[in-house]
Design an enzyme around this catalytic site. Sequence first.
Site, PDB file in Angstrom:
ATOM      1  N   LYS A  33       0.816  -1.222   0.000  1.00 48.07           N
ATOM      2  CA  LYS A  33       0.000   0.000   0.000  1.00 48.07           C
ATOM      3  C   LYS A  33       0.844   1.265   0.000  1.00 48.07           C
ATOM      4  O   LYS A  33       0.475   2.266  -0.595  1.00 48.07           O
ATOM      5  CB  LYS A  33      -0.988   0.005   1.170  1.00 48.07           C
ATOM      6  CG  LYS A  33      -2.097  -1.014   0.976  1.00 48.07           C
ATOM      7  CD  LYS A  33      -3.328  -0.711   1.792  1.00 48.07           C
ATOM      8  CE  LYS A  33      -4.474  -1.610   1.332  1.00 48.07           C
ATOM      9  NZ  LYS A  33      -5.675  -1.461   2.091  1.00 48.07           N
ATOM     10  N   LYS A  49      -4.734  -8.024  -7.033  1.00 48.01           N
ATOM     11  CA  LYS A  49      -5.944  -8.241  -6.229  1.00 48.01           C
ATOM     12  C   LYS A  49      -7.082  -7.305  -6.676  1.00 48.01           C
ATOM     13  O   LYS A  49      -6.820  -6.148  -6.983  1.00 48.01           O
ATOM     14  CB  LYS A  49      -5.572  -7.946  -4.763  1.00 48.01           C
ATOM     15  CG  LYS A  49      -6.631  -8.233  -3.747  1.00 48.01           C
ATOM     16  CD  LYS A  49      -6.122  -7.937  -2.345  1.00 48.01           C
ATOM     17  CE  LYS A  49      -6.492  -6.542  -1.909  1.00 48.01           C
ATOM     18  NZ  LYS A  49      -6.841  -6.404  -0.498  1.00 48.01           N
ATOM     19  N   LYS A  61     -10.723  -1.891  -4.042  1.00 46.66           N
ATOM     20  CA  LYS A  61     -11.595  -0.708  -4.096  1.00 46.66           C
ATOM     21  C   LYS A  61     -10.883   0.464  -4.742  1.00 46.66           C
ATOM     22  O   LYS A  61     -11.489   1.315  -5.368  1.00 46.66           O
ATOM     23  CB  LYS A  61     -11.961  -0.264  -2.682  1.00 46.66           C
ATOM     24  CG  LYS A  61     -12.671  -1.272  -1.853  1.00 46.66           C
ATOM     25  CD  LYS A  61     -12.953  -0.636  -0.487  1.00 46.66           C
ATOM     26  CE  LYS A  61     -13.394  -1.666   0.515  1.00 46.66           C
ATOM     27  NZ  LYS A  61     -12.477  -1.763   1.651  1.00 46.66           N
TER      28      LYS A  61
END
Length: 333
Positions: A114, A198, A201
Site C-alpha cells: 500500500k 488483487k 476498491k
Amino acid sequence: MSKKIFSGVQPTGNLHLGNYLGAIKNFVDLNNDIQNECIFCVVDLHAITVKQDKDQLSNNILETAATFIASGIDPTKSIIFNQSKVHAHAEGSWILSCLAPMGWLNRMTQFKEKAGKDKEKASVGLYIYPILMASDILLYDATHVPVGEDQKQHLELTRDIAQKFNKDFNCDDFLKAPEPLIKKNFARIMSLKDGLKKMSKSDPSDLSRINLTDTKDEIINKIKKAKTDSYPIPDEEKKLIDRPEAQNLLSIYSSISSQTLDKTLVEFGGKKFSEFKNQLAEILSSKISPISEEIKKLINDQEYLNKVLAEGASKAEDIAGKKIKEMKKIIGF
Ligand code: AQP
C-alpha cells in the site's frame, strides 16, 4: 461448537465482489449459524490511514453497514457497529503498539504494497494498522476471524501479540489467540483486468472490479470485457498454471455458485470463454443484483442504519469496555 466471530470491512467505498466472496459471504454463513456470536465492524479508524473526504467517509460508513444487512447479516442477531464509536479500540491499539516490536511490523507485506515506493510519505497509521486490527479482535475474545487471504499475515501477528501480552504480564490466556477462517481456493479474487493483481476498491479502473452496487447491465458489460486468454477452458486445475485470468474467472464462478473448482472445470472444460462468460455474467447478476437493489433501498433509510449502528455500538461498548478495563489493571494503570 459455538464460535465468537469478529471481522471488519473498511468504509472506503466501492465494496466489490472480492470483499463479498472473500469476507462478507462468510459473515452471512456464520451469522446464520445460531450457535455463533458474531460482531461485524465497519472499521472507520482503519479507513483514515489513507486520506478520506469527510462527506464521503460518513456516506461510506452507512453504505458499508447497508451492504452487511443487504447481504444477509441480521442486525438483531449479530452486532453491527462502527469502530470509532467504541473508545476501547484506539486505547487497546496504543497499549499493544507499546509491546509489539518494530521488527514484526516491518515484515507486513500489506504496508509495503500500500505504501509502495513512497514509503516515507505513508502515514504512521498505515504502518501500525495491523496493531489496531489486533486490538479490534482481542478486545472481544474472538475465537475465529473470517477474512480474505490478504489478511492472513495480520492474523498471525494478532496471535503473536496476544501471546506476548500474556507472557510479558504473566496472565496466561487473558488475550485469546484467534483462528483465521479463510475459504480455500477462493480467498483472493483478482482484478478483471489483471489476474496477478488483487481486486481492490482503490483500483482506478472501474472495469477491474464488480462493485456490489453495480446493475445487471454493468455486471454483464464488465464480464464481457474481462481479460482472458486465447485457449479453451481446460478440464483440470493443473492446466490453469500460468493462466491467472482464466483461473480467476473460473474461481469466481465456483465461489459464487458454492461449488468446487473441479466441478466447474468438468462443467466448462473444452468450451470457449465467450460461452462461459455468458453464464458467469448470468449467475453473478442473479446473486449480486438483489444485494445491489437492497443496498440502494437501505441507503435511503439513514434513520434505520444509524439506529442499527448506535445499538451495535452500545452492545460492543459493553464487551470491549470491560476487556480494556481489565487490560489496564493488568498493566498497572
Ligand atoms: N480481492 C479480494 N479477494 C478476497 N478478499 C478480499 N478482501 C479484500 N479484497 C479482497 C477482503 O475483504 C475484507 C474487507 O477488506 P477491507 O475493505 O477491510 O480492506 P482491503 O483488503 O484493503 O480492501 P481493498 O479492496 O483492497 O481496498 P483498498 O483498495 O482500499 O486497499 C477483508 O477480509 C479482506 O481480506
